[in-house]
Design a protein around this motif. Structure first.
Motif, PDB file in Angstrom:
ATOM      1  N   GLU A 126       0.564  18.322 -81.062  1.00 43.45           N
ATOM      2  CA  GLU A 126      -0.082  18.874 -82.247  1.00 43.45           C
ATOM      3  C   GLU A 126      -0.183  17.846 -83.377  1.00 43.45           C
ATOM      4  OE1 GLU A 126       1.203  23.549 -82.090  1.00 43.45           O
ATOM      5  OE2 GLU A 126       2.692  22.082 -82.739  1.00 43.45           O
ATOM      6  N   ASN A 127      -1.235  18.013 -84.182  1.00 41.77           N
ATOM      7  CA  ASN A 127      -1.305  17.294 -85.443  1.00 41.77           C
ATOM      8  C   ASN A 127      -0.243  17.851 -86.388  1.00 41.77           C
ATOM      9  OD1 ASN A 127      -3.389  15.556 -84.799  1.00 41.77           O
ATOM     10  ND2 ASN A 127      -4.988  16.931 -85.561  1.00 41.77           N
ATOM     11  N   PRO A 128       0.168  17.077 -87.371  1.00 41.16           N
ATOM     12  CA  PRO A 128       1.243  17.541 -88.253  1.00 41.16           C
ATOM     13  C   PRO A 128       0.774  18.673 -89.163  1.00 41.16           C
ATOM     14  CG  PRO A 128       0.347  15.484 -89.056  1.00 41.16           C
ATOM     15  CD  PRO A 128      -0.276  15.713 -87.704  1.00 41.16           C
ATOM     16  N   MET A 129       1.742  19.396 -89.687  1.00 40.62           N
ATOM     17  CA  MET A 129       1.464  20.446 -90.658  1.00 40.62           C
ATOM     18  C   MET A 129       1.479  19.842 -92.061  1.00 40.62           C
ATOM     19  SD  MET A 129       3.475  24.015 -91.449  1.00 40.62           S
ATOM     20  CE  MET A 129       2.813  24.841 -90.006  1.00 40.62           C
ATOM     21  N   ILE A 130       0.603  20.352 -92.924  1.00 40.11           N
ATOM     22  CA  ILE A 130       0.524  19.877 -94.306  1.00 40.11           C
ATOM     23  C   ILE A 130       1.582  20.583 -95.141  1.00 40.11           C
ATOM     24  CG2 ILE A 130      -0.939  19.720 -96.362  1.00 40.11           C
ATOM     25  CD1 ILE A 130      -3.353  19.767 -94.497  1.00 40.11           C
ATOM     26  N   GLY A 131       2.357  19.778 -95.872  1.00 38.03           N
ATOM     27  CA  GLY A 131       3.318  20.355 -96.797  1.00 38.03           C
ATOM     28  C   GLY A 131       2.663  20.695 -98.126  1.00 38.03           C
ATOM     29  N   GLU A 132       2.047  19.696 -98.749  1.00 41.66           N
ATOM     30  CA  GLU A 132       1.387  19.897-100.041  1.00 41.66           C
ATOM     31  C   GLU A 132       0.081  19.126-100.064  1.00 41.66           C
ATOM     32  OE1 GLU A 132       4.075  18.579-103.025  1.00 41.66           O
ATOM     33  OE2 GLU A 132       5.499  20.218-102.749  1.00 41.66           O
ATOM     34  N   VAL A 133      -0.869  19.634-100.857  1.00 42.77           N
ATOM     35  CA  VAL A 133      -2.126  18.944-101.116  1.00 42.77           C
ATOM     36  C   VAL A 133      -2.161  18.595-102.601  1.00 42.77           C
ATOM     37  CG1 VAL A 133      -4.643  19.117-101.137  1.00 42.77           C
ATOM     38  CG2 VAL A 133      -3.340  20.131 -99.259  1.00 42.77           C
ATOM     39  N   ASP A 134      -2.377  17.320-102.901  1.00 41.27           N
ATOM     40  CA  ASP A 134      -2.365  16.873-104.296  1.00 41.27           C
ATOM     41  C   ASP A 134      -3.628  16.062-104.576  1.00 41.27           C
ATOM     42  OD1 ASP A 134      -1.458  16.532-106.841  1.00 41.27           O
ATOM     43  OD2 ASP A 134      -0.203  14.794-106.379  1.00 41.27           O
ATOM     44  N   PHE A 135      -3.958  15.935-105.859  1.00 42.99           N
ATOM     45  CA  PHE A 135      -5.110  15.149-106.300  1.00 42.99           C
ATOM     46  C   PHE A 135      -4.622  14.119-107.312  1.00 42.99           C
ATOM     47  CE2 PHE A 135      -6.362  19.509-105.400  1.00 42.99           C
ATOM     48  CZ  PHE A 135      -7.352  19.337-104.442  1.00 42.99           C
ATOM     49  N   GLN A 136      -5.027  12.877-107.122  1.00 44.31           N
ATOM     50  CA  GLN A 136      -4.596  11.800-107.997  1.00 44.31           C
ATOM     51  C   GLN A 136      -5.823  11.091-108.580  1.00 44.31           C
ATOM     52  OE1 GLN A 136      -1.419  11.368-108.653  1.00 44.31           O
ATOM     53  NE2 GLN A 136      -0.666  12.805-107.111  1.00 44.31           N
ATOM     54  N   GLY A 137      -5.763  10.778-109.878  1.00 45.16           N
ATOM     55  CA  GLY A 137      -6.824  10.023-110.525  1.00 45.16           C
ATOM     56  C   GLY A 137      -7.915  10.862-111.156  1.00 45.16           C
ATOM     57  N   ASN A 138      -7.803  12.173-111.076  1.00 47.27           N
ATOM     58  CA  ASN A 138      -8.850  13.042-111.640  1.00 47.27           C
ATOM     59  C   ASN A 138      -8.502  13.425-113.075  1.00 47.27           C
ATOM     60  OD1 ASN A 138      -6.704  14.487-110.198  1.00 47.27           O
ATOM     61  ND2 ASN A 138      -7.734  16.345-110.871  1.00 47.27           N
ATOM     62  N   ASP A 139      -9.460  13.207-113.964  1.00 44.87           N
ATOM     63  CA  ASP A 139      -9.325  13.612-115.361  1.00 44.87           C
ATOM     64  C   ASP A 139     -10.450  14.560-115.766  1.00 44.87           C
ATOM     65  OD1 ASP A 139      -6.998  12.145-116.059  1.00 44.87           O
ATOM     66  OD2 ASP A 139      -8.191  10.303-116.117  1.00 44.87           O
ATOM     67  N   VAL A 140     -11.679  14.271-115.315  1.00 42.31           N
ATOM     68  CA  VAL A 140     -12.829  15.075-115.705  1.00 42.31           C
ATOM     69  C   VAL A 140     -12.769  16.468-115.078  1.00 42.31           C
ATOM     70  CG1 VAL A 140     -15.342  15.240-115.587  1.00 42.31           C
ATOM     71  CG2 VAL A 140     -14.263  13.040-116.033  1.00 42.31           C
ATOM     72  N   ILE A 141     -12.391  16.537-113.823  1.00 40.48           N
ATOM     73  CA  ILE A 141     -12.287  17.813-113.110  1.00 40.48           C
ATOM     74  C   ILE A 141     -10.816  18.046-112.791  1.00 40.48           C
ATOM     75  CG2 ILE A 141     -13.033  19.160-111.132  1.00 40.48           C
ATOM     76  CD1 ILE A 141     -15.505  17.459-110.950  1.00 40.48           C
ATOM     77  N   LYS A 142     -10.303  19.181-113.194  1.00 42.70           N
ATOM     78  CA  LYS A 142      -8.889  19.479-113.057  1.00 42.70           C
ATOM     79  C   LYS A 142      -8.543  19.945-111.643  1.00 42.70           C
ATOM     80  CE  LYS A 142      -8.372  18.373-117.284  1.00 42.70           C
ATOM     81  NZ  LYS A 142      -7.821  17.038-117.598  1.00 42.70           N
ATOM     82  N   ASP A 143      -7.224  19.915-111.359  1.00 44.41           N
ATOM     83  CA  ASP A 143      -6.739  20.277-110.029  1.00 44.41           C
ATOM     84  C   ASP A 143      -7.190  21.679-109.611  1.00 44.41           C
ATOM     85  OD1 ASP A 143      -5.487  17.880-110.193  1.00 44.41           O
ATOM     86  OD2 ASP A 143      -3.459  18.615-109.855  1.00 44.41           O
ATOM     87  N   GLU A 144      -7.155  22.620-110.564  1.00 46.12           N
ATOM     88  CA  GLU A 144      -7.489  24.003-110.231  1.00 46.12           C
ATOM     89  C   GLU A 144      -8.906  24.113-109.681  1.00 46.12           C
ATOM     90  OE1 GLU A 144      -6.264  22.933-113.057  1.00 46.12           O
ATOM     91  OE2 GLU A 144      -4.206  23.719-112.999  1.00 46.12           O
TER      92      GLU A 144
END
Length: 786
Positions: A126-144
């Motif tokens: 199996e491929n691994p399971m994702i623990g967390e998804v994060d976004f880096q370097g974004n200022d104009v568009i927020k994580d939400e």
């Protein structure tokens, strides 16, 4: 923007970091090799991802499937991806296809299929399971907001295909905001043997602004005029605030349609867009947009006739329908309006299945188009049902009542098309699609309506400034689709330097399911010694109304108004005003008729608005009077549509009945009627106190024109002449002049259409005035919402 400390710590170690995707637009994503760090088979060389399927013995039949190696994906899911029949002889090709389906799911980094007797052995890693998804370097568009466009999330199995799709979705979102140079790189961080974190590294880049919009091949209209037609705008001095000056390929298609509609509505039948192209600057932060067009010849309407090809149907009865006039510019909208009018007349006469076929005859030498509206027998069909989908807030009945047709009625395609336009005109939906499908019988059809809703509520905090009124604040709430019923609700409170006004409006546009609009309005306002008035007022009103159509482009409004009007704190100086102090209750019935051709397509260069109304007070209360108002406005564009000419005529009269006399709150004050004077700056006065007048009339001649500045700045010029007066009192005293005294004012304007609201600068000079008038040579107004 979320910053997870655990993720950043692991990211800083860099030991287990490996790039999954390197995405740089406009090139497609390319996967990097990651096996050495993660042991994954995503994007590896071809020999490591070849199908691992053992040779299939002759006559192999799989009675069962044995699955091993799976911990996160259940066996039923794996069996479903294989999609192999049980108890049937399988070929090598069928097993290879099954491997492709299972491996192509993106859930596994290796898959083996081995026939063993009458059992198919399936071994997966199996491929691994994702623990967390994060976004880096974004200022104009927020994580939400970014989280809403990606499909991968925590506690899901990592899929390279989906990671690629998510990176593309983030890129599309940035491109829609005008950032064509955005770079999105998904990376993974190893946590345990079979668990990773997924990080999307984003380099947002600069906004891709429209540096210049040019046209090639235009002779009749200037670049300046054509840029006004487009939805896309050039970046100007307020480019940080303008949202339409960023390049968007989807908007380009809309611009092409707007440009074609503009030319066609002015008689250019052969107009076509040869090319519409965008050229990027090297840094991809600027775009140069160019339209190459062929205008062709401009045509005018020639002969206009109505004929019938239906046996027994005389076209004479259809001649009174409004038709385009000979000699005017040919316009598809004008022809379409006539088609709709003729087909509506047919329906009113009980003539079902009658359609109108507009037949055009071109005369290139004369530059005219003869139009024959031919009555023909349409296809015989009936509406089986109307299906509506996509509306989550708006009730079905709001959409359904836009149809004049119900189930069982004859199918009239013109009526269906008109209903589609009415649904779009509601303003509740971003997209409306009305289609027809065959019914259960050869002569029936199903009308399908698919809509996509948009927000309809607005919360407003605003400010306004006028030289006369000073600084004012405004807070309001409006909902165009209240409770999904199509009703309108507005609550507004506005304060100025000397007044506070509050207002509530409610509208039911389809009372009893008919084209009958019910309005309810309540207001409460106070003033404290407003300009040129040494008294205070308190006015409260309640007014219900009914509005309905009585003819094409004509509506009748019936209304009742109950109001309480109090005048107090009258300072010395006016015996007339002192005598009018106190509270009076007014109860009145009224009507108004409105004829409006603006936006109907009859005249693409302008339109006409005429309003006439009267209110009769005296049903009850303390006031007995008749108030009459008239307003007429017409405008057109000349000089290749560069210059707008407008003429308006407005007048009013208050006539007291019996022994009653009008008060200052009933009379016309001249506010907003004639420019170049202060508030209450004209009309009868007693000891410098404005009294207002029972009569007023004003004629305005205006023009608006370009100043040669770039269109994207939104700055145009204007010139005007106002002529009028306010006069007439029921009773007067010595020294008060209540006769008709004509005032004439000339002026120029600077108009600036900014993203925060329209700004207007008026410079005026009174050419004719009275000695007691209060002149105002400069006025500046701004209205903003934020």
């Amino acid at each position: 923007m979320m910053r997870n400390v655990g993720v950043m710590g692991r990211l800083a170690s860099a030991v287990a970091v490996a790039a999954l995707v390197g995405l740089v637009l406009p090139e497609p994503p390319v996967f990097a090799q990651t096996a050495e760090e993660l042991g994954l088979s995503m994007g590896l060389p071809d020999e490591q991802v070849q199908p691992t399927v053992a040779p299939v013995p002759q006559g192999f039949v799989a009675d069962s499937v044995s699955i091993s190696g799976n911990a996160l994906v259940d066996g039923a899911t794996i069996t479903a991806f294989l999609a192999l029949p049980r108890g049937k002889e399988l070929s090598q090709a069928e097993l290879n296809d099954a491997w492709q389906r299972l491996f192509g799911s993106g859930l596994f980094r290796s898959v083996q299929l081995v026939p063993q007797g009458r059992v198919l052995a399936v071994t997966v890693v199996e491929n691994p399971m994702i623990g967390e998804v994060d976004f880096q370097g974004n200022d104009v568009i927020k994580d939400e907001e970014l989280s809403k466009v990606v499909k991968l999330a925590g506690r899901r199995i990592l899929s390279v295909t989906q990671a690629e799709a998510d990176a593309a979705a983030i890129t599309d979102l940035y491109q829609a905001r005008g950032r064509a140079s955005v770079r999105v790189t998904p990376k993974i961080i190893r946590r345990t043997a079979n668990q990773v974190d997924l990080v999307f590294e984003i380099i947002e880049g600069n906004v891709n602004e429209i540096a210049e919009i040019t046209f090639v091949g235009n002779q009749a209209f200037s670049d300046y005029r054509l840029r006004q037609v487009l939805n896309t705008k050039q970046a100007g001095i307020l480019h940080r605030l303008i949202q339409r000056d960023t390049f968007n390929e989807d908007r380009l298609e809309l611009d092409k349609k707007l440009l074609a509609d503009f030319y066609l509505s002015r008689g250019y039948l052969d107009f076509r867009i040869v090319d519409a192209s965008a050229t990027y600057a090297r840094e991809r932060d600027r775009t140069f947009l160019s339209f190459t067009i062929e205008e062709g010849q401009a045509f005018k309407i020639g002969a206009v006739t109505v004929v019938s090809e239906i046996e027994g149907l005389d076209a004479e009865g259809f001649q009174r329908a409004r038709k385009p006039r000979s000699g005017t510019a040919y316009s598809p909208n004008a022809v379409q309006n006539t088609v709709e009018a003729l087909e509506t007349m047919a329906l009113q006469q009980g003539l079902n299945f009658v359609t109108v076929d507009p037949r055009l005859t071109r005369n290139d030498a004369a530059g005219t188009v003869d139009v024959a509206f031919v009555l023909i027998k349409g296809e015989r069909a009936f509406v089986e049902r109307i299906d509506i989908e996509g509306n989550t807030t708006t009730l079905d009945q709001v959409i359904r009542r836009q149809f004049r047709t119900v189930e069982g009625d004859p199918l009239n395609r013109r009526d269906i098309a008109q209903a589609a336009e009415r649904i779009r005109a509601l303003g509740f939906f971003t997209d409306v699609a009305v289609t027809q499908a065959p019914g259960n019988s050869p002569d029936s059809a199903v009308v399908k309506v698919a809509v996509e809703e948009e927000p309809t509520g607005t919360l407003t905090l605003g400010a306004a400034y006028g030289k006369a009124s000073g600084l004012g604040l405004n807070i309001g709430y409006s909902e165009r689709n209240f409770l999904g019923r199509g009703q309108g609700l507005t609550v507004n409170i506005q304060s100025g330097s000397d007044n506070v006004d509050s207002r509530i409006d409610f509208t039911e546009p389809a009372l009893l399911g008919r084209d009958l609009s019910l309005g309810l309005q309540a207001t409460y306002g106070t003033t404290e010694h407003p300009n040129n008035a040494n008294y205070d007022t308190v006015i409260a009103t309640f007014s219900p109304s009914l509005t309905f159509p009585i003819a094409s482009n004509t509506r009748l409004r019936l209304n009742y108004k109950l109001s309480s009007e109090t005048i107090s704190n009258v300072d010395g100086g006016s015996t007339l005003l002192a005598a009018e102090a106190g509270e009076k209750l007014s109860s009145s019935l009224g009507y108004s008729v409105t004829w409006d051709t603006r936006g109907t397509g009859l005249n693409p260069k302008g339109g006409t608005l005429v309003q006439f109304g009267q209110d009769f007070a005296g049903l009850a209360g303390d006031v007995q009077a008749v108030t009459t108002n008239l307003r007429a406005v017409t405008e057109t564009r000349v000089l290749s549509d560069e210059v707008t000419l407008r003429f308006s005529l407005e007048g009013g009269a208050v006539t007291s009945l019996g022994d009653d006399t009008t008060r200052v709150v009933d009379r016309f004050s001249g506010i907003g009627k004639i420019r170049g004077f202060e508030v209450r700056g004209i009309g009868p006065r007693e000891n410098d106190q404005a009294l207002g007048g029972n009569l007023f009339a004003v004629a305005k001649f205006e023009s608006e024109f370009p100043l040669g500045l770039p269109e994207e700045y939104g700055i145009t010029g204007g010139a005007f002449v106002d002529m009028g007066s306010v006069w007439g009192l029921d009773q007067t005293v010595a020294g008060v002049d209540d006769g008709f005294r004509l005032r004439t004012v000339a002026g120029v304007s600077l108009l600036w259409d900014t993203p925060i609201g329209p700004l207007r600068f008026d410079f005026t000079k009174a050419l004719k005035k009275e000695s007691y008038d209060r002149e105002q040579t400069f006025d500046f107004t701004i209205s903003a919402k934020f």
